[in-house]
Scaffold this active site. Structure first.
Site, PDB file in Angstrom:
ATOM      1  N   GLU A   1       0.881  -1.164   0.000  1.00 37.57           N
ATOM      2  CA  GLU A   1       0.000   0.000   0.000  1.00 37.57           C
ATOM      3  C   GLU A   1       0.920   1.216   0.000  1.00 37.57           C
ATOM      4  O   GLU A   1       1.793   1.328   0.859  1.00 37.57           O
ATOM      5  CB  GLU A   1      -0.882  -0.009   1.248  1.00 37.57           C
ATOM      6  CG  GLU A   1      -1.864   1.131   1.219  1.00 37.57           C
ATOM      7  CD  GLU A   1      -2.795   1.170   2.427  1.00 37.57           C
ATOM      8  OE1 GLU A   1      -2.798   0.230   3.242  1.00 37.57           O
ATOM      9  OE2 GLU A   1      -3.517   2.177   2.533  1.00 37.57           O
TER      10      GLU A   1
ATOM     11  N   ARG B   1       5.473 -12.805   9.743  1.00 42.04           N
ATOM     12  CA  ARG B   1       6.108 -11.542   9.414  1.00 42.04           C
ATOM     13  C   ARG B   1       7.434 -11.450  10.155  1.00 42.04           C
ATOM     14  O   ARG B   1       7.657 -12.149  11.133  1.00 42.04           O
ATOM     15  CB  ARG B   1       5.207 -10.359   9.750  1.00 42.04           C
ATOM     16  CG  ARG B   1       4.876 -10.200  11.210  1.00 42.04           C
ATOM     17  CD  ARG B   1       3.775  -9.169  11.426  1.00 42.04           C
ATOM     18  NE  ARG B   1       4.183  -7.832  11.023  1.00 42.04           N
ATOM     19  CZ  ARG B   1       3.530  -7.111  10.094  1.00 42.04           C
ATOM     20  NH1 ARG B   1       2.484  -7.603   9.494  1.00 42.04           N
ATOM     21  NH2 ARG B   1       3.938  -5.907   9.795  1.00 42.04           N
TER      22      ARG B   1
ATOM     23  N   LYS C   1       4.219   0.476  10.071  1.00 40.56           N
ATOM     24  CA  LYS C   1       4.191   1.697   9.270  1.00 40.56           C
ATOM     25  C   LYS C   1       3.620   2.858  10.066  1.00 40.56           C
ATOM     26  O   LYS C   1       4.036   3.994   9.896  1.00 40.56           O
ATOM     27  CB  LYS C   1       3.338   1.483   8.032  1.00 40.56           C
ATOM     28  CG  LYS C   1       4.151   1.186   6.792  1.00 40.56           C
ATOM     29  CD  LYS C   1       3.235   1.348   5.588  1.00 40.56           C
ATOM     30  CE  LYS C   1       3.494   0.244   4.598  1.00 40.56           C
ATOM     31  NZ  LYS C   1       2.427   0.135   3.611  1.00 40.56           N
TER      32      LYS C   1
HETATM   33  P1  ATP Z   1      -0.118  -1.523   6.868  1.00 40.34           P
HETATM   34  O1  ATP Z   1      -0.987  -2.553   6.193  1.00 40.34           O
HETATM   35  O2  ATP Z   1      -0.296  -1.413   8.319  1.00 40.34           O
HETATM   36  O3  ATP Z   1      -0.097  -0.195   6.177  1.00 40.34           O
HETATM   37  P2  ATP Z   1       2.024  -3.231   6.080  1.00 40.34           P
HETATM   38  O4  ATP Z   1       3.409  -3.220   6.618  1.00 40.34           O
HETATM   39  O5  ATP Z   1       1.233  -4.476   6.131  1.00 40.34           O
HETATM   40  O6  ATP Z   1       1.342  -2.022   6.774  1.00 40.34           O
HETATM   41  P3  ATP Z   1       1.661  -3.260   3.212  1.00 40.34           P
HETATM   42  O7  ATP Z   1       2.010  -2.218   2.236  1.00 40.34           O
HETATM   43  O8  ATP Z   1       0.249  -3.715   3.280  1.00 40.34           O
HETATM   44  O9  ATP Z   1       2.115  -2.712   4.597  1.00 40.34           O
HETATM   45  O10 ATP Z   1       2.613  -4.509   3.017  1.00 40.34           O
HETATM   46  C1  ATP Z   1       2.896  -5.079   1.768  1.00 40.34           C
HETATM   47  C2  ATP Z   1       3.248  -6.532   1.929  1.00 40.34           C
HETATM   48  O11 ATP Z   1       4.376  -6.677   2.792  1.00 40.34           O
HETATM   49  C3  ATP Z   1       2.114  -7.312   2.564  1.00 40.34           C
HETATM   50  O12 ATP Z   1       1.928  -8.507   1.812  1.00 40.34           O
HETATM   51  C4  ATP Z   1       2.577  -7.603   3.939  1.00 40.34           C
HETATM   52  O13 ATP Z   1       2.071  -8.827   4.389  1.00 40.34           O
HETATM   53  C5  ATP Z   1       4.099  -7.640   3.789  1.00 40.34           C
HETATM   54  N1  ATP Z   1       4.748  -7.270   5.051  1.00 40.34           N
HETATM   55  C6  ATP Z   1       4.526  -6.159   5.792  1.00 40.34           C
HETATM   56  N2  ATP Z   1       5.261  -6.169   6.915  1.00 40.34           N
HETATM   57  C7  ATP Z   1       5.981  -7.315   6.905  1.00 40.34           C
HETATM   58  C8  ATP Z   1       6.930  -7.910   7.795  1.00 40.34           C
HETATM   59  N3  ATP Z   1       7.291  -7.321   8.938  1.00 40.34           N
HETATM   60  N4  ATP Z   1       7.475  -9.100   7.451  1.00 40.34           N
HETATM   61  C9  ATP Z   1       7.117  -9.697   6.298  1.00 40.34           C
HETATM   62  N5  ATP Z   1       6.241  -9.202   5.421  1.00 40.34           N
HETATM   63  C10 ATP Z   1       5.667  -8.019   5.707  1.00 40.34           C
END
Ligand code: ATP
Ligand code: MG
Length: 565
Positions: free
Chosen positions: A44, A270, A280
């Site tokens: 995102e 994760r 984030k």
């Molecule tokens: P948010 O959804 O709270 O804005 P997010 O870190 O999940 O934050 P996204 O942009 O949705 O952000 O993440 C993109 C991809 O990265 C998703 O598929 C998510 O599952 C993966 N991802 C995010 N954080 C981690 C992490 N700490 N370890 C592994 N994969 C991650």
């Protein structure tokens, strides 16, 4: 920390190039269930990527590569209130820098808004979705709890015609934000709260970076994600464990819509790192409230921050490979990441000399005005890296820490009357110590032995210590930025109180001196300052003022400091 046990196991499993995700993909390929393996990385664009995202990127692009398929980069841009072009650009730059290429497979969930809308109407026509006029608060209150079922909305039994009419008017912009939502009609008593008539569309009068003001309603993550996967022909939709409870809804949407393909979702753990927050929301607050200088502050766990700090992409890939992919959440010791960084830099970084906290040394028996050039090795394990000339003269700078007036027994550096080797130069002996009015040592008067040029005594006498140095007149001033962890606790709270866990000493600035050769170094490409750690030129450096970042120390001085404060 039992995370260590787990990561060791994962590393072993990974040595064989195997993990449960790759096992699933292999089985699907072998059984002919998929023709081409297609994955996607779906950020995102509401912030910069961090090292947790790197795990996901490396997994998604890695699996696609290994199975001869491809990986899409898809912006999950369904919430225009939080998304910005700056983030879209930064994400592309960071994925490329990590070493991955999506080729022509760049997509946006917003490209599918029209098709998603059509599918929502299909659900309404099938009696599987309805427009709900309850407020956000009412919907929440009627959702029930883990132990109590929810209550049906009073609007749940609207006719198909009324639902279609209201939904079209939502799209046309007739209603204000929050007035109505479109919900799936599933089961308000479901044991899984995500299945209790989840919201599929909400009204949002906001400008979108790509679609402008064309849309007044936006799909939820749950409604957009699976259908976007289906449009792109994704075979394996890999996401983190928090989406496990959303999988029944992912499947429900795909099973109830006429979609062009049938992707499957799989969840993995994760990445969580000690002394690090990978949320984030928290990272955005750190930037917005000025706790760091920006998304690429070298203390940030963002890809942009790590790059600016001098961490090579290869070190991030190596780290992700070592920790592997597992199904259970764990906390990885940040020391494992630092190990990968040192491994990569030890091989690639050229050696230089720098003095972080200078102390003046005058060689009394060295002729005034004389300068000689000595040969210094650029890389001890790689002779093809060659040598360079360094200048020696009567006035030198050494590290303050390399002198002690009354040293303990095992201090093999400089002390009154003691002899030490200057790297690539001569043996020197300390004859006199000069102090200022405050009693601080400001100058050492020494003598050198001309017969020890290159570092050996013809009479066979030994000195134990070798220290680095610079010629005072030839050294170049540089601001050295030393970074320590941003948080003081191994598991900083990601909650409201994270500010209390911030490390007040995460940045230390020193007025250092470096070899002139550093001025020609490339930004972001570290060298090793002998005995001091890996440093790289920062983009703040100018012709008149060098600035360098400590990428990482030679060993884990932080862990030692914590053990003996
Ligand atoms: P948010 O959804 O709270 O804005 P997010 O870190 O999940 O934050 P996204 O942009 O949705 O952000 O993440 C993109 C991809 O990265 C998703 O598929 C998510 O599952 C993966 N991802 C995010 N954080 C981690 C992490 N700490 N370890 C592994 N994969 C991650
Ligand atoms: Mg997310």
């Amino acid at each position: 920390m039992n995370a260590d046990v787990k990561t060791a196991g994962e590393a072993a499993a990974n040595e064989a190039g195997r993990d449960f995700i790759r096992d699933i993909v292999q089985a699907d390929s072998d059984a002919g269930r998929v023709k081409e393996v297609v994955t996607r990385f779906p950020p995102e664009p509401n912030g910069y990527l961090h090292i947790g995202h790197a795990k996901s990127i490396i997994l998604n692009f890695g699996v696609a590569q290994e199975f001869g398929g491809h990986c899409n980069l898809r912006f999950d841009d369904t919430n225009p209130t939080r998304e910005e072009q700056e983030y879209i650009d930064a994400i592309q730059r960071d994925v490329r820098w990590l070493g991955f290429d999506w080729g022509k497979n760049l997509f946006h969930a917003s490209d599918y808004f029209e098709r998603l809308y059509g599918w929502a109407e299909d659900l309404i026509r099938a009696g599987k979705a309805y427009v709900d006029d309850q407020t956000h608060e009412q919907i929440r209150a009627n959702r029930g709890t883990l132990t109590e079922p929810g209550k049906n909305s009073p609007f749940r039994e609207r006719s198909v015609e009324e639902n279609l009419d209201l939904f079209r008017r939502m799209r046309a912009g007739e209603f204000p934000n929050g007035a109505r939502v479109l919900r799936a009609k599933i089961d308000m008593a479901s044991g899984n709260i995500n299945m209790r008539d989840p919201v599929l569309y909400r009204i949002l009068h906001a400008s979108h970076p790509r679609t402008g003001t064309a849309w007044k309603i936006y799909p939820s993550y749950d409604f957009a994600h699976g259908q976007s996967d289906a449009i792109e022909g994704i075979t394996h939709s890999l996401c983190t464990l928090e989406f496990e409870d959303h999988r029944p809804l992912y499947d429900w949407c795909l099973d109830n819509l006429n979609v062009p393909s049938r992707p499957r979702q799989y969840e993995f753990a994760r990445l969580n790192l000690t002394y690090t927050v990978l949320s984030k929301r928290v990272l955005t607050t750190l930037v917005r409230d000025g706790h760091v200088t920006g998304w690429d502050d070298p203390r940030m766990p963002t890809i942009a921050g790590l790059r600016r700090r001098g961490v090579p992409a290869a070190a991030i890939r190596d780290f992700v490979k070592r920790i592997g992919v597992a199904k259970a959440n764990s906390l990885v010791d940040v020391g494992m990441f630092e190990f990968s960084v040192r491994e990569a830099l030890n091989k690639s970084a050229l050696r230089r000399m720098a003095v972080l906290k200078p102390l003046k040394v005058v060689i009394e028996n060295y002729p005034e005005g004389q300068v000689e050039e000595l040969d210094a090795v650029n890389h001890p394990d790689d002779l093809t890296a060659g040598t360079r000339k360094i200048k020696f003269s009567r006035e030198l700078l050494i590290e303050q820490d390399d002198f002690m007036e009354s040293p303990p027994k095992k201090f093999f550096r400089l002390a009154p009357g003691a002899e030490v080797r200057l790297r690539y130069a001569y043996f020197i002996t300390c004859r006199e110590v000069n102090k200022n009015a405050a009693g601080e040592v400001v100058e050492l008067r020494c003598t050198y032995d001309p017969a020890t040029k290159g570092g050996n005594a013809p009479d066979g006498r030994k000195v134990k210590g070798t220290i680095h140095w610079l010629s005072a007149a030839h050294a170049v001033p540089a601001e050295a930025r030393l970074y320590n962890p941003l948080f003081t606790k191994p598991d900083p709270s990601g909650g409201e109180n994270f500010i209390a866990d911030l490390n007040p000493n995460s940045l230390e600035i020193l007025d250092a001196r470096v070899e002139p050769a550093l001025a020609d170094a490339q930004v972001e490409k570290p060298v090793q300052f002998e005995r001091n750690g890996y440093f790289c030129l920062d983009r703040d450096a100018t012709k008149d003022k060098l600035v360098c970042n400590r990428t990482i120390g030679l060993r884990d001085t932080w862990a030692k400091e914590k053990a003996n404060p």
